[in-house]
Design a protein around this motif. Structure first.
Motif, short mmCIF file in Angstrom:
data_model
loop_
_atom_site.label_atom_id
_atom_site.label_comp_id
_atom_site.label_asym_id
_atom_site.label_seq_id
_atom_site.Cartn_x
_atom_site.Cartn_y
_atom_site.Cartn_z
N SER A 587 0.83 -1.20 0.00
CA SER A 587 0.00 0.00 0.00
C SER A 587 0.87 1.25 0.00
O SER A 587 1.61 1.50 0.96
N ALA A 588 0.81 2.03 -1.09
CA ALA A 588 1.54 3.29 -1.18
C ALA A 588 0.62 4.44 -0.79
O ALA A 588 -0.42 4.64 -1.41
N LYS A 589 1.00 5.18 0.25
CA LYS A 589 0.19 6.31 0.73
C LYS A 589 0.85 7.66 0.43
O LYS A 589 0.19 8.69 0.47
N MET A 590 2.15 7.64 0.16
CA MET A 590 2.86 8.84 -0.27
C MET A 590 3.56 8.53 -1.59
O MET A 590 4.38 7.62 -1.66
N ILE A 591 3.21 9.28 -2.63
CA ILE A 591 3.78 9.05 -3.96
C ILE A 591 4.55 10.30 -4.36
O ILE A 591 3.98 11.39 -4.43
N PHE A 592 5.83 10.14 -4.62
CA PHE A 592 6.69 11.24 -5.04
C PHE A 592 7.03 11.06 -6.51
O PHE A 592 7.81 10.17 -6.87
N GLY A 593 6.42 11.86 -7.39
CA GLY A 593 6.76 11.82 -8.79
C GLY A 593 8.04 12.61 -9.02
O GLY A 593 8.16 13.75 -8.56
N ILE A 594 9.00 12.02 -9.72
CA ILE A 594 10.34 12.61 -9.81
C ILE A 594 10.73 12.85 -11.26
O ILE A 594 10.52 12.00 -12.13
N ALA A 595 11.33 14.02 -11.50
CA ALA A 595 11.99 14.32 -12.76
C ALA A 595 13.36 14.88 -12.40
O ALA A 595 13.46 15.90 -11.73
N GLY A 596 14.41 14.19 -12.80
CA GLY A 596 15.75 14.62 -12.43
C GLY A 596 16.59 14.99 -13.64
O GLY A 596 16.61 14.27 -14.63
N LYS A 597 17.28 16.12 -13.55
CA LYS A 597 18.14 16.57 -14.65
C LYS A 597 19.48 17.03 -14.07
O LYS A 597 19.51 17.89 -13.17
N ASP A 598 20.55 16.41 -14.53
CA ASP A 598 21.91 16.78 -14.13
C ASP A 598 22.13 16.67 -12.62
O ASP A 598 22.97 17.37 -12.05
N GLY A 599 21.37 15.82 -11.96
CA GLY A 599 21.59 15.58 -10.54
C GLY A 599 21.15 16.69 -9.61
O GLY A 599 21.38 16.63 -8.40
N THR A 600 20.46 17.71 -10.13
CA THR A 600 20.06 18.84 -9.28
C THR A 600 18.93 18.49 -8.32
O THR A 600 18.63 19.26 -7.42
N HIS A 601 18.32 17.31 -8.50
CA HIS A 601 17.23 16.91 -7.62
C HIS A 601 17.69 16.06 -6.44
O HIS A 601 16.91 15.74 -5.56
N LEU A 602 18.96 15.69 -6.42
CA LEU A 602 19.41 14.68 -5.47
C LEU A 602 19.39 15.16 -4.03
O LEU A 602 19.18 14.36 -3.11
N GLU A 603 19.63 16.44 -3.78
CA GLU A 603 19.63 16.93 -2.41
C GLU A 603 18.25 16.80 -1.77
O GLU A 603 18.11 16.33 -0.65
N ILE A 604 17.21 17.22 -2.53
CA ILE A 604 15.85 17.08 -2.01
C ILE A 604 15.50 15.61 -1.86
O ILE A 604 14.91 15.18 -0.86
N LEU A 605 15.87 14.78 -2.85
CA LEU A 605 15.56 13.35 -2.79
C LEU A 605 16.23 12.70 -1.59
O LEU A 605 15.66 11.82 -0.93
N SER A 606 17.44 13.14 -1.29
CA SER A 606 18.14 12.62 -0.12
C SER A 606 17.37 12.94 1.15
O SER A 606 17.21 12.10 2.04
N GLY A 607 16.85 14.15 1.24
CA GLY A 607 16.06 14.53 2.41
C GLY A 607 14.80 13.70 2.53
O GLY A 607 14.41 13.28 3.63
#
Length: 637
Positions: A587-607
């Motif tokens: 059962s997934a209750k929190m769904i995070f849709g992700i689009a990553g370009k050049d690794g600029t999303h990794l800091e938020i994803l890490s959090g």
């Protein structure tokens, strides 16, 4: 199609068949024990308790198989419709236990409802979802039950009768021992599941109904051939193979884990003769003395065999004699092969790797036995400096897993470089590679020399702590200082704040299927200007490769590696589903849709990874009443 592709397909088919049966082995054992204890010829004849035997084999076991097969195809809905369809074959052929019928109708029912759900996806008006959901399952399930009752049940019954007659003919002609020529090599090639659970078990249960026992349950489960090989190595082997054989023999004979002896046979292919003739002699003994079991012995342990041996006649004597004879013949042939060998030391590591390549995944039990403490460093790398998490695209699950392990590594007081990447770009110098279990074979083919770890839950896998324990003795102070400098924390920037916006947070959503939820998250990324429209289809393709469910009620759908060209800029959408949506049984209750370009999303994803590693934090996100409150929880790490 080459031979390798054909073998993989046969293995997958066999694995699918066994996946319908193996989760229900406990029920088979329960039925076998009740049969052995309470039927008129049992240990403690009891007419009242014995009345359970017929309904259990005719209804309970086929329905469990039908439900399990349906659930494998389309989750809970597939399981329900598969069960309804299975009931049709059961009633349509009441004189035959419908195990083969359940293996057909369970997956078929699930496939039909899955296609229906895909057809109406996005076309049902709000408020009518439950109505359409329930009635579609009922109508299609009922129709399939009628079809099964009228046609499939009688056809399967006739086919089963032909198979049983064929087995009877082999018995009468004295040819049944020849089946070992196929079964024993098939075990080594991991094709035994297709034979054992797809054919032998259904026919064997039909024979039990007629004669009270079946010899077929011992064609593959007899531990004698493997035990003979291991005894041969104990006395005449060399090196690590000789040292590890006693432990392997105990696990094989009493634990029933037959794959433990496969590397020993692969090391010297002539030993195939030992297991084949050992198996043939065991089957011949069973035929001669009238042996057999009342239920499958799974795993193939001597203890399991004893538990489901019928009490009447000479069954115990026959079954144990078959094991002893098979062991003796296999041992004698193994002794000749090993004594005549000129090799001074057997390469157990190479044989184990060969076995794992055929199996398609690591064999932890073989590794433990064939890699004793004195040779452990040959498997687990010394002075680990580089760990890589890999997934299909390298932007979602691998990034979250790498973040969590990196945090654990630092908390443990030493430094090891932990990065993430796509499987196609795994560095050749990677020492340890961690992947989702279904992607591990691809990673192994990419970097075969690395040590591979499979996980099924990136957020809370026990493999992380186990890896930390193993690293404790393999990291130097110089590594700690070097990596501590190179992995200094990346400061939080204003650009990070633009990746997770309140307008991209959707609270209180409801979805019927994971496909609907993924498309919703993808369209939100499109509306936010993060991706092109084609990215949404790539998100669906990524989910087909392996689930993006991460554990702890969290899913992170994202595109394939090919989809990176459709990403305009990095961004997230957050979809809160308080009642949950099914992701392959989770059962997934929190769904995070992700689009990553050049690794600029990794800091938020890490959090996000650090926050979601704790179930109580996920529960807070699920209960958040505003987008601002939800984002504050994510940023609180």
């Amino acid at each position: 199609m080459n031979d390798s592709q054909m073998k993989v397909r046969v293995q997958k088919f066999g694995n699918f068949l066994s996946s319908m049966v193996l989760p229900n082995i406990g029920a088979f054992i329960a039925w076998g024990l009740i049969t052995a204890l309470f039927i008129p010829t049992g240990f403690f004849p009891n007419e009242k308790f014995g009345s359970l035997v017929g309904p259990m084999v005719n209804y309970m076991l086929p329905l469990l198989i039908g439900y399990t097969g349906g659930r494998l195809i389309h989750g809970q809905r597939g399981g329900v419709v598969g069960t309804i369809a299975t009931m049709g074959v059961i009633v349509g052929a009441p004189d035959t236990p419908m195990f083969l019928g359940a293996m057909i109708m369970g997956p078929l029912g699930a496939y039909v409802i899955k296609k229906f759900d895909q057809l109406i996806e996005g076309k049902v008006r709000t408020g009518f979802e439950m109505l359409v959901n329930n009635f579609s399952a009922g109508i299609l399930g009922g129709a399939l039950a009628l079809l099964a009752f009228s046609g499939v049940g009688p056809a399967v019954s006739a086919f089963t009768s032909v198979l049983v007659s064929g087995v009877d003919w082999l018995l009468a002609a004295g040819l049944l021992p020849l089946t070992s020529i196929l079964i024993e090599p098939a075990k080594i090639l991991f094709l035994n599941n297709a034979i054992n659970h797809g054919v032998l078990t259904p026919i064997g249960l039909e024979q039990v109904q007629q004669t009270g026992k079946s010899i077929l349950f011992l064609l593959e489960a007899n531990p004698g051939p493997g035990l003979g090989v291991l005894l041969g190595f104990m006395l005449f082997g060399k090196g690590i193979a000789k040292q590890s054989a006693p432990g392997a023999a105990i696990i094989h004979f009493f634990g029933g884990i037959h794959e433990i002896y496969f590397p020993y046979v692969l090391m010297k292919p002539m030993l195939l003769l030992a297991v084949i003739f050992g198996g043939m002699s065991g089957v011949f003994t069973l035929v001669l003395m009238g042996g057999g079991l009342v239920a499958p012995a799974s795993p193939g342990s001597i203890l399991a065999i004893a538990a489901v041996t019928p009490p009447e006649g000479m069954a115990y004597v026959a079954n144990f004699a078959a094991v002893i004879v098979a062991t003796t013949v296999s041992f004698l042939i193994s002794a000749v092969v090993l004594k005549s060998s000129k090799q001074t030391d057997e390469d157990m590591e190479e044989a184990t790797k060969k076995m794992e390549q055929m199996k398609g995944k690591k064999s932890s039990i073989s590794r433990e036995i064939t890699s004793p403490a004195t040779a452990g460093n040959d498997v687990f790398p010394e002075n680990v400096q580089k760990i890589v998490f890999a997934c299909d695209a390298g932007m979602g699950s691998s990034a979250m897993g790498a973040s969590l392990l990196r945090k654990k590594v630092k908390e443990a007081g030493f430094g090891v470089t932990v990065t993430n990447t796509a499987i196609s770009t795994i560095p050749t110098d990677s020492q340890i590679v961690i992947t989702q279990e279904k992607l591990t074979p691809r990673a192994e083919s990419k970097v075969p020399d690395a040590y591979h770890i499979s996980v099924d839950n990136f957020l809370s896998s026990p493999e992380y702590d186990a890896l930390i324990d193993r690293l404790q003795n393999g990291v130097t102070e110089e590594q700690n200082e070097l990596v501590a400098e190179s992995e200094a924390a990346v400061p939080h920037t204003e650009e990070d704040d633009q990746l997770l916006l309140e307008e991209n947070v959707y609270l209180g959503q409801k979805f019927r299927t994971k496909e609907e939820a993924i498309r919703f998250a993808g369209q939100a990324l499109v509306r936010g200007g993060y991706v092109e429209e084609s990215y949404v289809d790539e998100m669906m393709k990524r989910e087909e490769i392996t689930t993006t469910y991460m554990g702890n009620n969290v899913a992170i759908p994202h595109g394939t590696e090919e989809a990176k060209k459709s990403v305009l800029k990095s961004g997230f959408t957050v979809v809160q589903v308080p009642n949950g949506v099914d992701f392959n049984g989770e059962s997934a209750k929190m769904i995070f849709g992700i689009a990553g370009k050049d690794g600029t999303h990794l800091e938020i994803l890490s959090g996000i990874a650090v926050i979601c590693a704790e179930q109580e934090n996920v529960d807070q996100l699920v209960n958040a009443k505003s987008a601002k409150e939800l984002i504050a929880i994510i940023n609180s790490n």
